[in-house]
Design an enzyme around this catalytic site. Structure first.
Site, short mmCIF file in Angstrom:
data_model
loop_
_atom_site.label_atom_id
_atom_site.label_comp_id
_atom_site.label_asym_id
_atom_site.label_seq_id
_atom_site.Cartn_x
_atom_site.Cartn_y
_atom_site.Cartn_z
CD GLU A 267 6.66 6.65 13.52
OE1 GLU A 267 6.21 5.73 12.83
OE2 GLU A 267 7.51 7.46 13.11
CD GLU B 53 10.95 4.51 8.97
OE1 GLU B 53 10.94 4.28 7.76
OE2 GLU B 53 9.89 4.65 9.63
O1 G3I Z 1 -1.94 12.59 -0.10
C1 G3I Z 1 -2.20 11.54 -1.06
C2 G3I Z 1 -3.46 11.77 -1.76
O2 G3I Z 1 -3.36 12.96 -2.52
C3 G3I Z 1 -3.78 10.57 -2.65
O3 G3I Z 1 -5.02 10.73 -3.26
C4 G3I Z 1 -3.78 9.27 -1.82
C5 G3I Z 1 -4.01 8.04 -2.67
O4 G3I Z 1 -3.30 6.94 -2.18
O5 G3I Z 1 -2.54 9.17 -1.22
C6 G3I Z 1 -2.25 10.22 -0.33
O6 G3I Z 1 -1.00 10.02 0.22
C7 G3I Z 1 -0.91 9.00 1.19
C8 G3I Z 1 -0.42 9.65 2.48
O7 G3I Z 1 -0.16 8.66 3.43
C9 G3I Z 1 -1.43 10.65 3.06
O8 G3I Z 1 -2.62 9.98 3.38
C10 G3I Z 1 0.09 7.96 0.70
O9 G3I Z 1 -0.44 7.26 -0.40
C11 G3I Z 1 0.40 7.00 1.80
O10 G3I Z 1 1.47 6.15 1.39
C12 G3I Z 1 0.84 7.75 3.03
O11 G3I Z 1 1.09 6.83 4.05
C13 G3I Z 1 1.80 7.31 5.17
C14 G3I Z 1 3.13 6.58 5.28
O12 G3I Z 1 3.79 6.95 6.47
C15 G3I Z 1 4.06 6.92 4.14
O13 G3I Z 1 4.39 8.29 4.20
C16 G3I Z 1 0.95 7.04 6.40
O14 G3I Z 1 -0.21 7.88 6.36
C17 G3I Z 1 1.75 7.34 7.67
O15 G3I Z 1 1.04 6.91 8.80
C18 G3I Z 1 3.08 6.60 7.62
O16 G3I Z 1 3.84 6.97 8.76
C19 G3I Z 1 5.10 6.31 8.90
C20 G3I Z 1 6.05 7.29 9.55
O17 G3I Z 1 6.12 8.47 8.81
C21 G3I Z 1 7.43 6.67 9.72
N1 G3I Z 1 7.38 5.40 10.42
C22 G3I Z 1 6.42 4.43 9.90
C23 G3I Z 1 5.03 5.06 9.81
C24 G3I Z 1 4.00 4.07 9.38
O18 G3I Z 1 4.27 3.67 8.09
#
Ligand code: G3I
Length: 370
Positions: A261, A156
């Site tokens: 994705e 990205e």
């Molecule tokens: O691991 C923590 C946990 O310790 C905490 O208690 C919890 C509370 O919110 O958050 C957890 O982290 C979350 C993580 O996912 C794991 O579940 C983050 O808040 C959350 O923001 C994160 O979201 C991920 C997002 O990327 C940001 O990294 C999504 O699961 C994931 O599907 C998404 O994937 C992205 C690709 O990497 C890139 N392209 C877009 C795609 C969708 O957004």
């Protein structure tokens, strides 16, 4: 034939298709065309979610890590790496003979602030940040050398208008940070496939930026195998024609195209902004969560039709498209339950919350059986 006979014949054909697809897995249906995969969470690859793990083993031949190889997960502090979850991910893939993807080395999101700062919290200079990027890539790619087969090296990096995003990477290193990341990854594992990954590449301005970027990398002799087109799509768009054109134009640069994705959002649009910018947040409202009690049949069928149309395009480009990966396994696991509105009930994948195949599954398999 009278009308009733025609209806009976049509039902028989669709029942036969459903039986055929019930016996066919996604990976077998598209064998020889492209790999089919899913992004996994720890519950699935550590097999605590036995149902999810079973679906993955039966249906897919490639896996991506939804979060555990992002910088903040694998390298949370300057002096320490957290490899245990990523090790479990790779071990699961090896046990099940999967083509294992690494996601992602260089991104503006999910990267701790310390990465861009010195020990006094002052901004790092170009050489120091390049050194840090090199160390990270050498350590992470090096650990899984010969085991992770393809890496999303840069994720990205483009704005919607096709210009380079003003990330810390760009601001501190300059626009060669992308080429440098690819060089470091190639040095760490010369046999690994290397990808540039982004969303909304059907948008002509953004696609133009991606094409310029890929051409520039190739002209500089940088090793790049494929462009990853994320395909966080919805029932509304992009159209099959737009996806078709995007794949053709991206492939004309001489790289493969991976769908990395894939999901299809059926929920009402919560913002004018399309795409997959994870920083977007919208307040919850009942009208934005209309299917909390279940998905109406007409929407279920619309989703199946939309999946069939997109897979029709991927099938047409088989060979150029070498992988199609869903961003999640079942509806219950999808990131779209929490983006851009927290706590919605979303239905973007081929397996429902109980792990059952949805009509969209049959529609996808039928594309390969025509
Ligand atoms: O691991 C923590 C946990 O310790 C905490 O208690 C919890 C509370 O919110 O958050 C957890 O982290 C979350 C993580 O996912 C794991 O579940 C983050 O808040 C959350 O923001 C994160 O979201 C991920 C997002 O990327 C940001 O990294 C999504 O699961 C994931 O599907 C998404 O994937 C992205 C690709 O990497 C890139 N392209 C877009 C795609 C969708 O957004």
């Amino acid at each position: 034939m009278d009308r009733n006979s025609i209806v009976r014949a049509a039902l028989a054909v669709s029942a036969m298709a459903a039986i055929a697809s019930a016996q066919t897995s996604l990976k077998d249906a598209f064998q020889g065309a492209f790999r089919v995969g899913a992004a996994l969470n720890p519950g699935q690859f550590e097999e605590r979610d036995a149902r999810g793990a079973a679906i993955v083993k039966t249906q897919f031949n490639t896996i991506s890590p939804e979060n555990v190889l992002k910088w903040e997960s694998v390298h949370p502090r300057a002096d320490s790496f957290n490899f245990a979850p990523a090790d479990h991910y790779v071990e699961f893939g090896e046990r099940n003979h999967m083509f294992i993807i690494g996601h992602t080395l260089v991104w503006h999101n999910q990267t701790p602030r310390w990465v861009f700062q010195d020990e006094n919290a002052a901004p790092l200079g170009r050489d120091a940040l390049l050194q840090r990027m090199h160390d990270h890539i050498r350590t992470v790619v090096g650990r899984y050398k010969g085991r992770i087969s393809g890496w999303d090296v840069v994720n990205e990096a483009l704005n919607d208008d096709g210009t380079l995003r003003q990330s810390q990477w760009l601001k501190i290193i300059g626009d060669d940070y992308i080429a440098q990341a690819f060089r470091f990854a190639h040095e760490a594992d010369p046999a690994a496939e290397l990808y540039y990954n982004d969303y909304s590449l059907e948008n002509p301005a953004k696609r133009k930026g991606a094409i310029e970027l890929i051409r520039k990398l190739k002209a500089e002799g940088v090793s790049i195998t494929a462009v990853g087109s994320q395909e966080h799509d919805s029932l509304r768009g992009p159209s099959a024609e737009e996806v078709d054109a995007a794949i053709s134009e991206l492939a004309a640069t001489g790289v493969k195209v991976n769908i990395t994705e894939l999901d299809i959002d059926v929920l009402p649009r919560a913002s004018r902004q399309a795409g997959a910018d994870v920083s977007l947040k919208v307040d919850a409202q009942a009208k934005l969560n209309p299917y909390a009690a279940g998905l109406p049949e007409d929407v279920q069928q619309a989703l199946a039709k939309r999946y069939a149309e997109l897979f029709g395009v991927f099938w047409k480009h088989r060979g150029t498209v070498t992988r199609v990966t869903f961003w999640g396994v079942t509806d219950g696991n999808s990131w779209l339950n929490n983006w851009p509105v927290a706590g919605r009930t979303s239905y973007p994948l081929l397996f429902d919350r109980k792990g059952e195949k949805k009509p969209a599954f049959d529609a996808v398999v039928a594309v390969a059986q025509k």
